[in-house]
Scaffold this active site. Structure first.
Site, PDB file in Angstrom:
ATOM      1  N   ASP A   1      53.494 154.622  55.430  1.00 39.65           N
ATOM      2  CA  ASP A   1      54.188 154.307  56.687  1.00 39.65           C
ATOM      3  C   ASP A   1      54.421 155.543  57.543  1.00 39.65           C
ATOM      4  OD1 ASP A   1      54.403 151.622  55.787  1.00 39.65           O
ATOM      5  OD2 ASP A   1      56.062 152.263  54.512  1.00 39.65           O
TER       6      ASP A   1
ATOM      7  N   LYS B   1      49.954 155.894  60.340  1.00 42.44           N
ATOM      8  CA  LYS B   1      48.519 156.193  60.241  1.00 42.44           C
ATOM      9  C   LYS B   1      47.682 155.413  61.245  1.00 42.44           C
ATOM     10  CE  LYS B   1      48.637 155.281  55.801  1.00 42.44           C
ATOM     11  NZ  LYS B   1      50.040 155.395  55.407  1.00 42.44           N
TER      12      LYS B   1
ATOM     13  N   ALA C   1      48.598 147.340  52.490  1.00 46.12           N
ATOM     14  CA  ALA C   1      48.780 148.218  53.641  1.00 46.12           C
ATOM     15  C   ALA C   1      49.172 147.394  54.857  1.00 46.12           C
ATOM     16  CB  ALA C   1      47.474 148.954  53.936  1.00 46.12           C
ATOM     17  N   GLY C   2      49.925 148.007  55.737  1.00 47.81           N
ATOM     18  CA  GLY C   2      50.258 147.344  57.000  1.00 47.81           C
ATOM     19  C   GLY C   2      50.182 148.392  58.085  1.00 47.81           C
ATOM     20  N   HIS C   3      49.154 148.324  58.890  1.00 43.69           N
ATOM     21  CA  HIS C   3      48.942 149.341  59.922  1.00 43.69           C
ATOM     22  C   HIS C   3      49.176 148.723  61.296  1.00 43.69           C
ATOM     23  CE1 HIS C   3      46.148 151.887  57.124  1.00 43.69           C
ATOM     24  NE2 HIS C   3      47.415 151.913  56.767  1.00 43.69           N
TER      25      HIS C   3
ATOM     26  N   GLN D   1      48.528 153.526  52.246  1.00 40.81           N
ATOM     27  CA  GLN D   1      49.688 154.006  51.471  1.00 40.81           C
ATOM     28  C   GLN D   1      49.891 155.508  51.757  1.00 40.81           C
ATOM     29  OE1 GLN D   1      47.279 151.899  49.416  1.00 40.81           O
ATOM     30  NE2 GLN D   1      48.413 150.391  50.566  1.00 40.81           N
TER      31      GLN D   1
ATOM     32  N   GLY E   1      58.196 143.217  55.681  1.00 40.29           N
ATOM     33  CA  GLY E   1      59.411 143.125  56.512  1.00 40.29           C
ATOM     34  C   GLY E   1      60.634 143.761  55.852  1.00 40.29           C
TER      35      GLY E   1
ATOM     36  N   PRO F   1      63.461 146.428  54.773  1.00 40.61           N
ATOM     37  CA  PRO F   1      63.957 147.662  55.397  1.00 40.61           C
ATOM     38  C   PRO F   1      63.471 148.859  54.598  1.00 40.61           C
ATOM     39  CG  PRO F   1      65.783 146.330  54.531  1.00 40.61           C
ATOM     40  CD  PRO F   1      64.526 145.577  54.232  1.00 40.61           C
TER      41      PRO F   1
HETATM   42  P1  IMP Z   1      51.749 147.653  45.433  1.00 45.43           P
HETATM   43  O1  IMP Z   1      50.779 148.543  46.118  1.00 45.43           O
HETATM   44  O2  IMP Z   1      51.931 146.336  46.156  1.00 45.43           O
HETATM   45  O3  IMP Z   1      51.451 147.456  43.985  1.00 45.43           O
HETATM   46  O4  IMP Z   1      53.180 148.352  45.487  1.00 45.43           O
HETATM   47  C1  IMP Z   1      53.477 149.527  44.773  1.00 45.43           C
HETATM   48  C2  IMP Z   1      54.381 150.429  45.585  1.00 45.43           C
HETATM   49  O5  IMP Z   1      53.680 150.923  46.717  1.00 45.43           O
HETATM   50  C3  IMP Z   1      55.640 149.746  46.141  1.00 45.43           C
HETATM   51  O6  IMP Z   1      56.692 150.673  46.149  1.00 45.43           O
HETATM   52  C4  IMP Z   1      55.248 149.407  47.561  1.00 45.43           C
HETATM   53  O7  IMP Z   1      56.366 149.294  48.414  1.00 45.43           O
HETATM   54  C5  IMP Z   1      54.397 150.614  47.911  1.00 45.43           C
HETATM   55  N1  IMP Z   1      53.411 150.352  48.963  1.00 45.43           N
HETATM   56  C6  IMP Z   1      52.252 149.683  48.844  1.00 45.43           C
HETATM   57  N2  IMP Z   1      51.582 149.673  50.013  1.00 45.43           N
HETATM   58  C7  IMP Z   1      52.322 150.360  50.884  1.00 45.43           C
HETATM   59  C8  IMP Z   1      52.148 150.735  52.252  1.00 45.43           C
HETATM   60  O8  IMP Z   1      51.139 150.437  52.900  1.00 45.43           O
HETATM   61  N3  IMP Z   1      53.142 151.471  52.802  1.00 45.43           N
HETATM   62  C9  IMP Z   1      54.235 151.862  52.085  1.00 45.43           C
HETATM   63  N4  IMP Z   1      54.435 151.544  50.823  1.00 45.43           N
HETATM   64  C10 IMP Z   1      53.494 150.800  50.216  1.00 45.43           C
END
Ligand code: IMP
Length: 427
Positions: A12, A15, A38-40, A223, A301, A303
């Protein structure tokens, strides 16, 4: 030229905006790891786009985008995402997906949820099935995108092998019902076959050819470095390698010269999910950052936890990625603070002795005990938001940037001071 652009914190870092900013100079933008976790988010004028799987470079007409073999692909999510932006962009001849990318299937999401629910110390995953899909990959039980084009008999026998174990675990260990039969899953995945067929190819070959023709290739990390399965705050990490060298493994490009590794670093820190976070602020300043920065997960979503800039982890990230320059994001979020702290080291008690650390300890238990050593810098009265030139920034903001550069030993070449793709100061 080959660039790798990735986050140096816990994800976050902003990127998508950076990738969107660079994309027009690149012929290819490539995702090489992670999945729909991921959420971009990209803002273009009044419009907001959220990408989970498709590289945000798709917004630039002349750019082709690639989802590499290192990604775990949720076909449902991909098709939804394609649908959601189909009015804005065309995919024909522009979107390429590796036939070697592993699929995230319904049972991966069931397992992700079941594990999190049962765990004493849950990871706080995005519940997108990422961990179980990567586990299947290394356990040699995965189904790859190219497998959809096998005969139905061959595909069924692969699916049976993978499904059996999951059904057993869900019922016997997690005490859950199995929501779908193997026939139902098969029927579902066969529907994706036709829709995805035009985009599936040997993407490594495509990229190797592009590199040989000296095309410009941009790798888009997802990530962040502290979520890397090797170098992150294990086990509170994601299940892929998020670091720059993995761009080559996750795309099949081979060992090529990477001209630049751009580390995207937020002007403060955030983290979603569980795990150690030494500079976390659980007070009104943390709340201020969350509000000002709109720090809510774009996938879930949730926080985000917020805190001060941490030099220790950022320097570590620079090392494991080989970062050559920094793109600092969200500086404007700090507008209005009286003072700003930066962690320049940690203090920890070991065997009754206080020790100073300038490198993160290996275990999350120790990292959790680390107390940041802060340097306090003055905040600024004026605004950085929307400023176009470095010299127009308040002098305290310039001081903050130069202090970070000195601590990190890298140039901060770009500074983002707003949501729009034009809100970037180049130095
Ligand atoms: P997973 O990737 O869903 O298995 O989650 C593992 C950890 O990575 C958790 O703490 C998620 O919140 C974090 N995480 C996964 N993808 C993202 C992302 O795109 N941004 C921030 N944190 C992420």
């Amino acid at each position: 030229m080959v660039y790798v652009v990735l986050g140096t914190q816990w994800g976050d870092e902003g990127k998508a905006k950076v990738i969107d900013y660079f994309s027009h100079q690149f012929d290819y933008v490539v995702r090489f790891q992670g999945g729909a976790n991921a959420g971009h988010t990209v803002h273009v004028g009044e419009k907001k786009f959220v990408f989970h799987l498709i590289p945000s470079g798709i917004l630039h007409e002349k750019t082709q985008v690639v989802i590499g073999n290192g990604v775990v692909l949720d076909p449902v999510c991909l098709l939804e995402e394609m649908e959601s932006i189909s009015r804005e962009v065309s995919f024909e001849g522009r979107l390429w997906i590796s036939n070697k990318a592993h699929l995230v299937l319904p049972y991966h999401k069931w397992l992700d949820a079941a594990k999190e629910k049962k765990a004493k110390n849950p990871i706080g995953t995005t519940l997108r099935g990422i961990g179980p899909a990567y586990a299947d990959k290394v356990e040699r039980l995965g189904i790859r995108l190219g497998d959809l084009f096998l005969s139905e008999g061959d595909l069924t026998s692969r699916l049976e092998k993978a499904y059996e174990v999951k059904a057993f675990l869900l019922q016997k260990y997690y005490g859950m019902d199995v929501p779908m039969t193997i026939e139902e899953i098969l029927r579902e995945i066969l529907q994706y076959r036709e829709k995805l067929a035009p985009y599936v190819t040997d993407t490594e070959r495509l990229l190797q050819k592009a590199a040989a023709e000296r095309r410009n290739i941009l790798f888009e990390g997802a990530q962040g470095t502290l979520l890397d399965v090797d170098f992150g705050t294990y086990p509170f990490v994601t299940s892929s390698n998020t670091v720059a060298p993995y761009a080559l493994v996750g795309s099949g490009l081979g060992l090529v010269d990477v001209a630049n590794v751009v580390g995207i670093t937020k002007a403060y820190c955030t983290r979603v999910g569980e795990g150690p976070f030494p500079t976390e602020l659980k007070d009104s300043t943390g709340e201020f950052l969350r509000k000002q920065g709109g720090e809510y997960g774009s996938t879930t979503g949730r926080p985000r936890r917020c805190g001060w800039f941490d030099v220790v982890i950022t320097r570590y990230a620079i090392g494991v990625n080989g970062v050559s320059e920094i793109f600092l994001t969200k500086l404007d979020v700090l507008d209005g603070l009286d003072e700003i702290k930066v962690a320049v080291g940690y203090e920890i008690e070991r065997n009754g002795q206080r020790e100073r650390l300038d490198y993160p300890p290996q275990s999350w238990e120790e990292l959790e005990q680390c107390k940041p050593i802060y340097v306090t810098l003055p905040g600024w009265k004026g605004k950085t938001a929307g400023v176009k030139r470095y010299f127009q920034l308040p002098s305290e903001a310039q001081h903050y940037i130069e202090f970070l550069e000195m601590q990190l030993g890298r140039k901060i070449s770009y500074i983002s001071v707003g949501q729009d793709r034009t809100d970037v100061i180049e130095r």
